[in-house]
Design an enzyme around this catalytic site. Structure first.
Site, PDB file in Angstrom:
ATOM      1  N   THR A  51      95.158  36.052  56.378  1.00  0.00           N
ATOM      2  CA  THR A  51      93.936  35.580  57.032  1.00  0.00           C
ATOM      3  C   THR A  51      93.489  34.239  56.451  1.00  0.00           C
ATOM      4  O   THR A  51      93.357  33.242  57.161  1.00  0.00           O
ATOM      5  CB  THR A  51      92.801  36.628  56.870  1.00  0.00           C
ATOM      6  OG1 THR A  51      93.272  37.867  57.382  1.00  0.00           O
ATOM      7  CG2 THR A  51      91.542  36.205  57.584  1.00  0.00           C
ATOM      8  N   VAL A  52      93.282  34.194  55.135  1.00  0.00           N
ATOM      9  CA  VAL A  52      92.710  32.992  54.514  1.00  0.00           C
ATOM     10  C   VAL A  52      93.762  31.885  54.375  1.00  0.00           C
ATOM     11  O   VAL A  52      93.469  30.705  54.597  1.00  0.00           O
ATOM     12  CB  VAL A  52      92.071  33.329  53.144  1.00  0.00           C
ATOM     13  CG1 VAL A  52      91.372  32.114  52.570  1.00  0.00           C
ATOM     14  CG2 VAL A  52      91.093  34.496  53.265  1.00  0.00           C
ATOM     15  N   LYS A  96      88.396  37.312  44.037  1.00  0.00           N
ATOM     16  CA  LYS A  96      87.342  37.735  43.093  1.00  0.00           C
ATOM     17  C   LYS A  96      87.798  38.858  42.173  1.00  0.00           C
ATOM     18  O   LYS A  96      87.361  38.958  41.032  1.00  0.00           O
ATOM     19  CB  LYS A  96      86.074  38.163  43.838  1.00  0.00           C
ATOM     20  CG  LYS A  96      86.271  39.228  44.904  1.00  0.00           C
ATOM     21  CD  LYS A  96      86.583  38.613  46.217  1.00  0.00           C
ATOM     22  CE  LYS A  96      87.193  39.593  47.196  1.00  0.00           C
ATOM     23  NZ  LYS A  96      87.196  39.092  48.552  1.00  0.00           N
ATOM     24  N   ILE A 145      80.076  30.418  52.240  1.00  0.00           N
ATOM     25  CA  ILE A 145      78.813  29.880  51.689  1.00  0.00           C
ATOM     26  C   ILE A 145      79.094  29.124  50.394  1.00  0.00           C
ATOM     27  O   ILE A 145      79.696  29.678  49.482  1.00  0.00           O
ATOM     28  CB  ILE A 145      77.823  31.023  51.364  1.00  0.00           C
ATOM     29  CG1 ILE A 145      77.594  31.910  52.566  1.00  0.00           C
ATOM     30  CG2 ILE A 145      76.519  30.482  50.812  1.00  0.00           C
ATOM     31  CD1 ILE A 145      76.784  33.162  52.250  1.00  0.00           C
ATOM     32  N   GLU A 193      89.004  44.380  52.992  1.00  0.00           N
ATOM     33  CA  GLU A 193      90.138  44.257  52.087  1.00  0.00           C
ATOM     34  C   GLU A 193      91.227  45.219  52.559  1.00  0.00           C
ATOM     35  O   GLU A 193      90.948  46.194  53.272  1.00  0.00           O
ATOM     36  CB  GLU A 193      89.709  44.633  50.666  1.00  0.00           C
ATOM     37  CG  GLU A 193      88.644  43.717  50.087  1.00  0.00           C
ATOM     38  CD  GLU A 193      89.082  42.258  49.971  1.00  0.00           C
ATOM     39  OE1 GLU A 193      90.197  41.998  49.488  1.00  0.00           O
ATOM     40  OE2 GLU A 193      88.316  41.378  50.397  1.00  0.00           O
ATOM     41  N   ASP A 219      84.169  45.455  45.516  1.00  0.00           N
ATOM     42  CA  ASP A 219      84.226  44.037  45.873  1.00  0.00           C
ATOM     43  C   ASP A 219      82.903  43.341  45.521  1.00  0.00           C
ATOM     44  O   ASP A 219      82.903  42.251  44.927  1.00  0.00           O
ATOM     45  CB  ASP A 219      84.541  43.918  47.380  1.00  0.00           C
ATOM     46  CG  ASP A 219      84.602  42.481  47.849  1.00  0.00           C
ATOM     47  OD1 ASP A 219      85.613  41.817  47.586  1.00  0.00           O
ATOM     48  OD2 ASP A 219      83.628  42.022  48.476  1.00  0.00           O
ATOM     49  N   LYS A 258      82.093  40.380  42.717  1.00  0.00           N
ATOM     50  CA  LYS A 258      81.423  39.125  43.056  1.00  0.00           C
ATOM     51  C   LYS A 258      80.154  38.914  42.223  1.00  0.00           C
ATOM     52  O   LYS A 258      79.886  37.789  41.782  1.00  0.00           O
ATOM     53  CB  LYS A 258      81.093  39.105  44.547  1.00  0.00           C
ATOM     54  CG  LYS A 258      82.350  38.990  45.416  1.00  0.00           C
ATOM     55  CD  LYS A 258      82.031  39.287  46.864  1.00  0.00           C
ATOM     56  CE  LYS A 258      83.227  39.068  47.775  1.00  0.00           C
ATOM     57  NZ  LYS A 258      83.004  39.595  49.128  1.00  0.00           N
ATOM     58  N   GLY A 291      86.163  36.120  56.683  1.00  0.00           N
ATOM     59  CA  GLY A 291      86.823  35.653  57.902  1.00  0.00           C
ATOM     60  C   GLY A 291      87.665  34.424  57.633  1.00  0.00           C
ATOM     61  O   GLY A 291      87.472  33.727  56.620  1.00  0.00           O
TER      62      GLY A 291
HETATM   63  P1  NDP Z   1      95.952  39.002  53.753  1.00  0.00           P
HETATM   64  O1  NDP Z   1      96.356  40.390  53.424  1.00  0.00           O
HETATM   65  O2  NDP Z   1      95.586  38.671  55.131  1.00  0.00           O
HETATM   66  O3  NDP Z   1      97.144  38.000  53.347  1.00  0.00           O
HETATM   67  C1  NDP Z   1      97.836  38.106  52.140  1.00  0.00           C
HETATM   68  C2  NDP Z   1      99.001  37.120  52.161  1.00  0.00           C
HETATM   69  O4  NDP Z   1      99.637  37.140  50.909  1.00  0.00           O
HETATM   70  C3  NDP Z   1     100.079  37.456  53.181  1.00  0.00           C
HETATM   71  O5  NDP Z   1     100.582  36.268  53.736  1.00  0.00           O
HETATM   72  C4  NDP Z   1     101.161  38.156  52.369  1.00  0.00           C
HETATM   73  O6  NDP Z   1     102.453  37.920  52.843  1.00  0.00           O
HETATM   74  C5  NDP Z   1     101.009  37.488  51.037  1.00  0.00           C
HETATM   75  N1  NDP Z   1     101.316  38.371  49.926  1.00  0.00           N
HETATM   76  C6  NDP Z   1     100.610  39.426  49.491  1.00  0.00           C
HETATM   77  N2  NDP Z   1     101.190  39.959  48.406  1.00  0.00           N
HETATM   78  C7  NDP Z   1     102.296  39.245  48.165  1.00  0.00           C
HETATM   79  C8  NDP Z   1     103.326  39.305  47.202  1.00  0.00           C
HETATM   80  N3  NDP Z   1     103.323  40.230  46.248  1.00  0.00           N
HETATM   81  N4  NDP Z   1     104.314  38.397  47.267  1.00  0.00           N
HETATM   82  C9  NDP Z   1     104.326  37.455  48.227  1.00  0.00           C
HETATM   83  N5  NDP Z   1     103.370  37.322  49.155  1.00  0.00           N
HETATM   84  C10 NDP Z   1     102.384  38.220  49.130  1.00  0.00           C
HETATM   85  O7  NDP Z   1      94.784  38.627  52.728  1.00  0.00           O
HETATM   86  P2  NDP Z   1      93.521  37.689  52.998  1.00  0.00           P
HETATM   87  O8  NDP Z   1      93.972  36.376  53.478  1.00  0.00           O
HETATM   88  O9  NDP Z   1      92.497  38.426  53.758  1.00  0.00           O
HETATM   89  O10 NDP Z   1      92.922  37.551  51.521  1.00  0.00           O
HETATM   90  C11 NDP Z   1      93.479  36.673  50.568  1.00  0.00           C
HETATM   91  C12 NDP Z   1      92.538  36.575  49.383  1.00  0.00           C
HETATM   92  O11 NDP Z   1      91.304  36.029  49.829  1.00  0.00           O
HETATM   93  C13 NDP Z   1      92.187  37.912  48.727  1.00  0.00           C
HETATM   94  O12 NDP Z   1      92.033  37.735  47.352  1.00  0.00           O
HETATM   95  C14 NDP Z   1      90.826  38.268  49.356  1.00  0.00           C
HETATM   96  O13 NDP Z   1      90.049  39.102  48.538  1.00  0.00           O
HETATM   97  C15 NDP Z   1      90.235  36.895  49.460  1.00  0.00           C
HETATM   98  N6  NDP Z   1      89.183  36.753  50.462  1.00  0.00           N
HETATM   99  C16 NDP Z   1      89.417  37.161  51.743  1.00  0.00           C
HETATM  100  C17 NDP Z   1      88.458  36.998  52.716  1.00  0.00           C
HETATM  101  C18 NDP Z   1      88.674  37.394  54.122  1.00  0.00           C
HETATM  102  O14 NDP Z   1      87.748  37.241  54.918  1.00  0.00           O
HETATM  103  N7  NDP Z   1      89.831  37.896  54.495  1.00  0.00           N
HETATM  104  C19 NDP Z   1      87.154  36.391  52.364  1.00  0.00           C
HETATM  105  C20 NDP Z   1      87.020  35.963  50.996  1.00  0.00           C
HETATM  106  C21 NDP Z   1      88.020  36.159  50.089  1.00  0.00           C
HETATM  107  P3  NDP Z   1     102.949  38.415  54.305  1.00  0.00           P
HETATM  108  O15 NDP Z   1     102.207  37.562  55.268  1.00  0.00           O
HETATM  109  O16 NDP Z   1     104.397  38.140  54.324  1.00  0.00           O
HETATM  110  O17 NDP Z   1     102.589  39.844  54.370  1.00  0.00           O
HETATM  111  N1  HSE Z   2      86.278  42.059  52.105  1.00  0.00           N
HETATM  112  C1  HSE Z   2      85.389  41.036  51.733  1.00  0.00           C
HETATM  113  C2  HSE Z   2      84.074  41.241  52.457  1.00  0.00           C
HETATM  114  C3  HSE Z   2      85.988  39.707  52.111  1.00  0.00           C
HETATM  115  O1  HSE Z   2      84.038  42.056  53.386  1.00  0.00           O
HETATM  116  O2  HSE Z   2      83.082  40.618  52.100  1.00  0.00           O
HETATM  117  C4  HSE Z   2      85.181  38.556  51.597  1.00  0.00           C
HETATM  118  O3  HSE Z   2      85.266  38.469  50.213  1.00  0.00           O
END
Ligand code: NDP
Ligand code: HSE
Length: 432
Positions: free
Chosen positions: A12-13, A102, A133, A187, A198, A202, A301
């Site tokens: 996602t991010v 986090k 934010i 998550e 979570d 934070k 998001g």
């Molecule tokens: P996702 O699960 O959507 O994406 C994780 C990505 O990391 C994927 O591309 C995955 O690969 C890759 N990945 C995970 N583990 C491994 C590994 N062991 N080796 C190689 N690649 C790996 O996570 P998010 O984008 O939602 O979240 C990322 C971070 O951002 C987290 O720490 C989350 O807490 C934080 N965050 C997320 C928010 C949100 O709104 N989603 C908001 C604020 C913070 P593949 O694509 O191949 O599966």
């Molecule tokens: N899972 C977290 C939330 C993502 O819902 O706030 C943002 O850190």
């Protein structure tokens, strides 16, 4: 000067961040100096929405953090152990770090920041709290002249979304949780959101910045939202309260110590946090001498979180540039503009209008007004005769979005009405 980044994670991010970096038009000019060199993922054959040159995508994340061509590692894989390992390896290789994680910072921040200090690199984490934010940078810099007394936050988007849907729609907990997961807010393991882990991660990060000391995660009094029943939500509402999952860090001057808690809390409906709904987050800071300030925005998001990740990348890039520039000025602290912004003339702006007219109360007035606005391309949302003012009829008009020029042309025509010679425009305001 171009800076190469290694992106760990394209979920996602990660995807949101790549989308910003690959499309820099209209954003900070510094973004053009940032290049995605490698992207680490778990599965190469997964469908992706961003395209990279062949060879950029890899499953060898250890090679990315050791790559001598990379300046900054952006850790967006989530989880704790593997993320910790990769961040520490990257620091050991002299890379700056940007992370949204986090959990890894709350649990291993002391080890990570000590290593970064020794290696002389930055670890920035704007996206780790509050999604889009800006809160980390303000706590570090803008509020630095204050003594922080209390930090009160709605800092988990998923639980706030669930509570809002339960309250507004009477929806069932499990259904709303599934929706939040589909929207990419929750998550991977929803326990982290629902049981308050979570939010605890934070608040420990915010407290550490606000109160100038490390915080042990286990010192946080934590409770999640699983036990909130629809009955609690209804009774709270009847009593004038809204239930929110609040994370609070409060300094006690009397005890000279900090108390940290996360838990469902009733807030009165006129409290600023009561109207923070859905996936939105807000952080309310009580500070001396500033008073109260609230930071509000989308707490999770793709785009929102990527915006915060990009802010950190810009900060590091600007610092690296200022070290190399002859004048040594920091590009984000100096004014580099040379041109003026193009300005839209007021008559070309589109907005809604409210207008109140006073006129003699006779047949056809509303019809004439409606026709005149229509003739000038002004679409009306409503036109009503509200009442009387000193023997004159009061007619109120609210428009849809219209060109200001068209609206004022219609008013000029109304002024000159021959059919209704006593019409008077009492007031005109824009509607947002
Ligand atoms: P996702 O699960 O959507 O994406 C994780 C990505 O990391 C994927 O591309 C995955 O690969 C890759 N990945 C995970 N583990 C491994 C590994 N062991 N080796 C190689 N690649 C790996 O996570 P998010 O984008 O939602 O979240 C990322 C971070 O951002 C987290 O720490 C989350 O807490 C934080 N965050 C997320 C928010 C949100 O709104 N989603 C908001 C604020 C913070 P593949 O694509 O191949 O599966
Ligand atoms: N899972 C977290 C939330 C993502 O819902 O706030 C943002 O850190």
């Amino acid at each position: 000067m171009t800076y190469n980044i290694g992106l760990l994670g394209l979920g996602t991010v990660g995807t949101g961040t790549a989308e910003i970096l690959l499309n820099p038009d209209g954003r900070s000019p510094l973004l053009r100096d940032i290049r995605i060199h490698r992207v680490g993922v778990r599965a190469l054959n997964k469908p992706r929405t961003v395209d990279f040159e062949p060879g950029v995508l890899t499953t060898n994340l250890d090679a990315i953090v050791a790559d001598p061509e990379i300046d900054i590692i952006v850790e967006l894989i989530g989880g704790v152990e593997r993320a910790r390992e990769l961040i520490l390896a990257a620091i050991a290789h002299g890379k700056h770090i940007v992370t949204a994680n986090k959990a890894v910072i709350a649990r291993h921040g002391d080890e990570i920041f000590s290593a970064a200090q020794t290696a002389g690199v930055y670890v920035l984490l704007e996206a780790a709290v509050g999604g889009g934010i800006p809160i980390i940078q303000p706590l570090k810099q803008s509020l630095g002249g204050n003594r922080i007394e209390r930090v009160t936050g709605i800092i988990n988007g998923t639980t706030n979304y669930i509570l809002t849907q339960m309250q507004d729609e009477g929806a069932a907990f499990d259904d709303v949780l599934a929706e939040a997961q589909a929207l990419g807010y929750a998550e991977a393991d929803p326990t982290a959101d629902v049981d308050g882990f979570d939010a605890a991660d934070k608040i420990s990060i915010l407290a550490s910045l606000a109160f100038g000391g490390r915080v042990r995660y286990e010192d946080i009094d934590r409770q999640g939202i699983r036990n909130i029943s629809p009955a609690d939500i209804t009774y709270a509402q009847q009593l004038g309260f809204t239930i929110k999952l609040l994370a609070i860090a409060q300094w006690s001057t009397a005890q000279n110590s900090l108390h940290l808690r996360v838990g469902p809390t009733l807030v009165t409906n006129h409290h600023p946090l009561a109207s923070v709904n859905g996936v939105f987050n807000a952080i309310l800071i009580d500070a001396d001498p500033l008073g109260q300030v609230m930071f509000y925005g989308p707490g999770a998001g793709k785009g929102a979180t990527a915006s915060a990740v990009t802010a950190d990348l810009l900060n590091i890039t600007a610092l690296l540039q200022s070290e190399k520039l002859e004048d040594g000025l920091h590009p984000l602290l100096t004014c580099t503009h040379t041109d003026y912004c193009p300005i839209t003339p007021t008559e070309a702006v589109e907005t809604r209008f409210y207008a109140r007219f006073l006129c003699g109360d006779r047949p056809g007035v509303i019809g004439h007004l409606g026709t005149c606005f229509g003739d000038h391309n002004v679409s009306l949302e409503s036109i009503v005769q509200i009442g009387y003012h000193q023997d004159q009829a009061e007619v109120v008009v609210v428009t849809h979005d219209v060109r200001e020029g068209d609206f004022h042309a219609a008013l000029d025509a109304i002024h000159g009405f021959e059919e209704i010679d006593d019409i008077h425009i009492a007031s005109v305001f824009r509607v947002l």
